[in-house]
Design a protein around this motif. Structure first.
Motif, mmCIF file in Angstrom:
data_model
loop_
_atom_site.group_PDB
_atom_site.id
_atom_site.type_symbol
_atom_site.label_atom_id
_atom_site.label_comp_id
_atom_site.label_asym_id
_atom_site.label_seq_id
_atom_site.Cartn_x
_atom_site.Cartn_y
_atom_site.Cartn_z
ATOM 1 N N SER A 30 -15.776 4.712 5.460
ATOM 2 C CA SER A 30 -16.144 3.327 5.709
ATOM 3 C C SER A 30 -17.007 3.320 6.971
ATOM 4 C CB SER A 30 -14.900 2.469 5.934
ATOM 5 O OG SER A 30 -15.248 1.257 6.577
ATOM 6 N N VAL A 32 0.830 -1.212 0.000
ATOM 7 C CA VAL A 32 0.000 0.000 0.000
ATOM 8 C C VAL A 32 0.860 1.256 0.000
ATOM 9 C CG1 VAL A 32 -2.123 -0.990 0.938
ATOM 10 C CG2 VAL A 32 -0.427 -0.056 2.515
ATOM 11 N N THR A 87 -4.630 -0.250 4.353
ATOM 12 C CA THR A 87 -4.946 0.880 3.481
ATOM 13 C C THR A 87 -3.887 1.954 3.703
ATOM 14 O OG1 THR A 87 -6.366 1.985 5.106
ATOM 15 C CG2 THR A 87 -7.443 0.469 3.564
ATOM 16 N N CYS A 88 -3.711 2.782 2.695
ATOM 17 C CA CYS A 88 -2.753 3.874 2.797
ATOM 18 C C CYS A 88 -3.288 5.048 1.996
ATOM 19 C CB CYS A 88 -1.389 3.431 2.254
ATOM 20 S SG CYS A 88 -0.049 4.632 2.465
ATOM 21 N N ARG A 126 -7.303 6.956 -0.044
ATOM 22 C CA ARG A 126 -6.884 5.632 0.427
ATOM 23 C C ARG A 126 -6.913 4.588 -0.670
ATOM 24 N NH1 ARG A 126 -12.041 3.560 3.976
ATOM 25 N NH2 ARG A 126 -13.434 3.659 2.213
ATOM 26 N N ILE A 127 -5.900 3.768 -0.626
ATOM 27 C CA ILE A 127 -5.751 2.623 -1.518
ATOM 28 C C ILE A 127 -5.704 1.400 -0.621
ATOM 29 C CG2 ILE A 127 -4.192 1.447 -3.116
ATOM 30 C CD1 ILE A 127 -3.284 4.212 -4.085
ATOM 31 N N THR A 128 -6.385 0.345 -1.024
ATOM 32 C CA THR A 128 -6.455 -0.873 -0.226
ATOM 33 C C THR A 128 -5.554 -1.944 -0.827
ATOM 34 O OG1 THR A 128 -8.739 -0.360 0.369
ATOM 35 C CG2 THR A 128 -8.026 -2.626 0.721
ATOM 36 N N SER A 140 -11.856 7.127 7.473
ATOM 37 C CA SER A 140 -10.689 6.403 6.976
ATOM 38 C C SER A 140 -9.515 6.658 7.913
ATOM 39 C CB SER A 140 -10.322 6.867 5.559
ATOM 40 O OG SER A 140 -9.020 6.423 5.204
#
Length: 120
Positions: free
Chosen positions: A69, A20, A109-110, A100-102, A80
């Motif tokens: 989320s 991530v 996540t980042c 965010r990228i999962t 997040s």
């Protein structure tokens, strides 16, 4: 300054964390620091040391984030963890530059936040 905020489930492996971070840096540039929740910081320390980056442990409750989320909001009071941690650690005036990228395994996540004029 660019801060990569990282949120992750208990048991997330270093490969998920690396993945991530690399994905976010590919979109937003190299991180100057990492950030996460205080209770998650010990598990992220190895990646911070591997990358020679400072690690900030920050509280995220009440921080408004671009993505949301419901599960994370119920647990941590923000949409997040990754985005909120990045924003808080980057400081006043920070903005999300990479949402965010999962990780493919769903364990981490980042996101990246950036603020002009502040150096670590």
């Amino acid at each position: 300054m660019r801060v990569a905020g990282i949120g992750f489930r208990d048991g997330a492996g270093i490969d998920s964390l690396r993945w991530v971070l690399a994905a976010v840096e590919a979109k937003g540039g190299a991180a100057d620091a990492l950030a996460t929740l205080p209770e998650k910081a010990p598990a992220l320390r190895a990646l911070a040391e591997e990358r020679s980056l400072p690690l900030h442990s920050v509280s995220v409750a009440g921080v408004d984030t671009p993505t949301r989320s419901p599960r994370i909001e119920a647990m941590h009071g923000t949409g997040s963890v990754a985005e909120a941690a990045a924003l808080v650690a980057a400081g006043t005036g920070a903005r999300i530059t990479v949402a965010r990228i999962t990780a493919p395994d769903g364990m981490a996540t980042c996101a990246m936040a950036e603020v002009e004029g502040r150096n670590e």
